[in-house]
Design a protein around this motif. Structure first.
Motif, mmCIF file in Angstrom:
data_model
loop_
_atom_site.group_PDB
_atom_site.id
_atom_site.type_symbol
_atom_site.label_atom_id
_atom_site.label_comp_id
_atom_site.label_asym_id
_atom_site.label_seq_id
_atom_site.Cartn_x
_atom_site.Cartn_y
_atom_site.Cartn_z
ATOM 1 N N GLU A 110 -6.250 -11.994 11.266
ATOM 2 C CA GLU A 110 -5.419 -11.105 10.454
ATOM 3 C C GLU A 110 -4.805 -11.857 9.277
ATOM 4 O O GLU A 110 -4.774 -11.357 8.157
ATOM 5 C CB GLU A 110 -4.315 -10.494 11.316
ATOM 6 N N SER A 111 -4.316 -13.062 9.523
ATOM 7 C CA SER A 111 -3.657 -13.799 8.442
ATOM 8 C C SER A 111 -4.647 -14.215 7.362
ATOM 9 O O SER A 111 -4.314 -14.194 6.174
ATOM 10 C CB SER A 111 -2.923 -15.023 8.990
ATOM 11 N N SER A 112 -5.866 -14.569 7.739
ATOM 12 C CA SER A 112 -6.828 -14.968 6.712
ATOM 13 C C SER A 112 -7.270 -13.755 5.886
ATOM 14 O O SER A 112 -7.520 -13.867 4.692
ATOM 15 C CB SER A 112 -8.044 -15.677 7.318
ATOM 16 N N LEU A 113 -7.332 -12.584 6.489
ATOM 17 C CA LEU A 113 -7.673 -11.377 5.736
ATOM 18 C C LEU A 113 -6.569 -11.025 4.745
ATOM 19 O O LEU A 113 -6.836 -10.654 3.610
ATOM 20 C CB LEU A 113 -7.928 -10.199 6.678
ATOM 21 N N ILE A 114 -5.322 -11.184 5.165
ATOM 22 C CA ILE A 114 -4.203 -10.927 4.256
ATOM 23 C C ILE A 114 -4.288 -11.863 3.058
ATOM 24 O O ILE A 114 -4.123 -11.441 1.907
ATOM 25 C CB ILE A 114 -2.855 -11.095 4.998
ATOM 26 N N LYS A 115 -4.565 -13.146 3.306
ATOM 27 C CA LYS A 115 -4.686 -14.100 2.202
ATOM 28 C C LYS A 115 -5.892 -13.767 1.328
ATOM 29 O O LYS A 115 -5.823 -13.854 0.105
ATOM 30 C CB LYS A 115 -4.807 -15.530 2.735
ATOM 31 N N ARG A 116 -6.996 -13.375 1.952
ATOM 32 C CA ARG A 116 -8.233 -13.094 1.220
ATOM 33 C C ARG A 116 -8.041 -11.973 0.208
ATOM 34 O O ARG A 116 -8.498 -12.057 -0.930
ATOM 35 C CB ARG A 116 -9.330 -12.735 2.215
ATOM 36 N N VAL A 117 -7.362 -10.911 0.602
ATOM 37 C CA VAL A 117 -7.150 -9.756 -0.268
ATOM 38 C C VAL A 117 -6.450 -10.178 -1.558
ATOM 39 O O VAL A 117 -6.725 -9.645 -2.629
ATOM 40 C CB VAL A 117 -6.332 -8.677 0.475
ATOM 41 N N ALA A 118 -5.553 -11.143 -1.484
ATOM 42 C CA ALA A 118 -4.833 -11.587 -2.679
ATOM 43 C C ALA A 118 -5.535 -12.737 -3.385
ATOM 44 O O ALA A 118 -5.452 -12.846 -4.602
ATOM 45 C CB ALA A 118 -3.418 -12.005 -2.305
ATOM 46 N N LEU A 119 -6.226 -13.610 -2.645
ATOM 47 C CA LEU A 119 -6.852 -14.772 -3.265
ATOM 48 C C LEU A 119 -8.060 -14.405 -4.112
ATOM 49 O O LEU A 119 -8.304 -15.035 -5.142
ATOM 50 C CB LEU A 119 -7.248 -15.797 -2.211
ATOM 51 N N GLU A 120 -8.832 -13.407 -3.714
ATOM 52 C CA GLU A 120 -10.024 -13.044 -4.482
ATOM 53 C C GLU A 120 -9.675 -12.676 -5.932
ATOM 54 O O GLU A 120 -10.236 -13.266 -6.862
ATOM 55 C CB GLU A 120 -10.799 -11.920 -3.784
ATOM 56 N N PRO A 121 -8.741 -11.760 -6.185
ATOM 57 C CA PRO A 121 -8.422 -11.463 -7.591
ATOM 58 C C PRO A 121 -7.729 -12.629 -8.299
ATOM 59 O O PRO A 121 -7.884 -12.804 -9.503
ATOM 60 C CB PRO A 121 -7.509 -10.235 -7.517
ATOM 61 N N MET A 122 -6.983 -13.455 -7.539
ATOM 62 C CA MET A 122 -6.335 -14.607 -8.156
ATOM 63 C C MET A 122 -7.378 -15.608 -8.663
ATOM 64 O O MET A 122 -7.286 -16.110 -9.782
ATOM 65 C CB MET A 122 -5.408 -15.289 -7.147
ATOM 66 N N PHE A 123 -8.403 -15.882 -7.852
ATOM 67 C CA PHE A 123 -9.463 -16.778 -8.284
ATOM 68 C C PHE A 123 -10.270 -16.171 -9.433
ATOM 69 O O PHE A 123 -10.667 -16.871 -10.360
ATOM 70 C CB PHE A 123 -10.400 -17.131 -7.122
ATOM 71 N N LEU A 124 -10.523 -14.870 -9.380
ATOM 72 C CA LEU A 124 -11.239 -14.206 -10.467
ATOM 73 C C LEU A 124 -10.470 -14.357 -11.780
ATOM 74 O O LEU A 124 -11.040 -14.713 -12.810
ATOM 75 C CB LEU A 124 -11.464 -12.726 -10.144
ATOM 76 N N LEU A 131 -10.103 -20.640 -17.108
ATOM 77 C CA LEU A 131 -11.258 -21.493 -17.386
ATOM 78 C C LEU A 131 -12.191 -20.899 -18.431
ATOM 79 O O LEU A 131 -13.092 -21.579 -18.913
ATOM 80 C CB LEU A 131 -12.031 -21.771 -16.097
ATOM 81 N N GLY A 132 -12.024 -19.627 -18.745
ATOM 82 C CA GLY A 132 -12.813 -18.998 -19.801
ATOM 83 C C GLY A 132 -14.254 -18.689 -19.431
ATOM 84 O O GLY A 132 -15.110 -18.587 -20.297
ATOM 85 N N ILE A 133 -14.545 -18.503 -18.145
ATOM 86 C CA ILE A 133 -15.902 -18.177 -17.705
ATOM 87 C C ILE A 133 -16.013 -16.653 -17.679
ATOM 88 O O ILE A 133 -15.709 -16.006 -16.684
ATOM 89 C CB ILE A 133 -16.199 -18.794 -16.315
ATOM 90 N N GLN A 134 -16.430 -16.066 -18.781
ATOM 91 C CA GLN A 134 -16.409 -14.613 -18.939
ATOM 92 C C GLN A 134 -17.496 -13.892 -18.149
ATOM 93 O O GLN A 134 -17.385 -12.702 -17.901
ATOM 94 C CB GLN A 134 -16.495 -14.240 -20.419
ATOM 95 N N GLY A 135 -18.562 -14.575 -17.743
ATOM 96 C CA GLY A 135 -19.648 -13.923 -17.025
ATOM 97 C C GLY A 135 -19.326 -13.587 -15.581
ATOM 98 O O GLY A 135 -20.038 -12.827 -14.944
ATOM 99 N N VAL A 136 -18.254 -14.123 -15.029
ATOM 100 C CA VAL A 136 -17.897 -13.849 -13.637
ATOM 101 C C VAL A 136 -17.313 -12.448 -13.538
ATOM 102 O O VAL A 136 -16.381 -12.103 -14.263
ATOM 103 C CB VAL A 136 -16.882 -14.887 -13.097
ATOM 104 N N GLN A 137 -17.884 -11.632 -12.667
ATOM 105 C CA GLN A 137 -17.403 -10.265 -12.512
ATOM 106 C C GLN A 137 -16.652 -10.049 -11.210
ATOM 107 O O GLN A 137 -15.840 -9.141 -11.103
ATOM 108 C CB GLN A 137 -18.581 -9.293 -12.568
ATOM 109 N N ARG A 138 -16.940 -10.879 -10.212
ATOM 110 C CA ARG A 138 -16.312 -10.671 -8.905
ATOM 111 C C ARG A 138 -16.266 -11.995 -8.160
ATOM 112 O O ARG A 138 -17.153 -12.825 -8.310
ATOM 113 C CB ARG A 138 -17.114 -9.650 -8.104
#
Length: 155
Positions: A110-124, A131-138
């Motif tokens: 449960e705790s890793s899923l909670i972190k995952r939901v927020a970390l994915e858009p943060m890394f994006l 970093l200016g990598i415009q080709g990354v979509q997800r």
């Protein structure tokens, strides 16, 4: 310490936010309404009014107590850590308080899923806007038994 916080407060408290960002403001943004707060009884803090249990106190950062060695699931040994103790000054609770909890263990949990939901858009955001990598979509974080830090990027 807050036990049994509203879900948006519990979610926000586990996120990696800048020190200058107020977690209760972020939680209110997620909820779409401000979080109701009240002043704590013995410390100069605002706490969520809907919390089930509030434990107030002080942590003396000048005194650290050694903790015994411990090993984690990968077999690495942490030779020594130091813990602080909290001097509890007040405990308040709802009349029939419910102690809520999540299971925090080896991923996926449960705790890793909670972190995952927020970390994915943060890394994006970091990849595109810092970093200016415009080709990354997800960004999708993979959760094998090794934790969340492996990530897949595609365009």
């Amino acid at each position: 310490m807050i036990l049994g916080a509203p879900p948006c407060v519990a979610f926000t408290s586990a996120q990696k936010l800048p020190e200058t960002m107020d977690e209760l403001h972020v939680a209110g943004g997620l909820a779409g309404v401000p979080i109701n707060v009240v002043r704590a009884k013995t410390v100069d803090l605002l706490v969520p009014a809907e919390a089930e249990i509030v434990i107030e106190g002080y942590i003396d950062t000048s005194t650290w107590n050694p903790r015994a060695r411990s090993a984690n699931r990968h077999g690495h040994v942490n030779l020594q850590e130091f813990n602080a103790f909290m001097e509890v000054t007040c405990i308040t609770r709802r009349r029939d308080a419910v102690l809520t909890s999540i299971i925090s263990q080896v991923t996926p949990s449960e705790s890793s899923l909670i972190k995952r939901v927020a970390l994915e858009p943060m890394f994006l955001n970091h990849l595109k806007n810092v970093l200016g990598i415009q080709g990354v979509q997800r960004v999708s974080m993979h959760e094998p038994l090794t934790n969340l830090r492996k990530l897949l990027c595609w365009s």
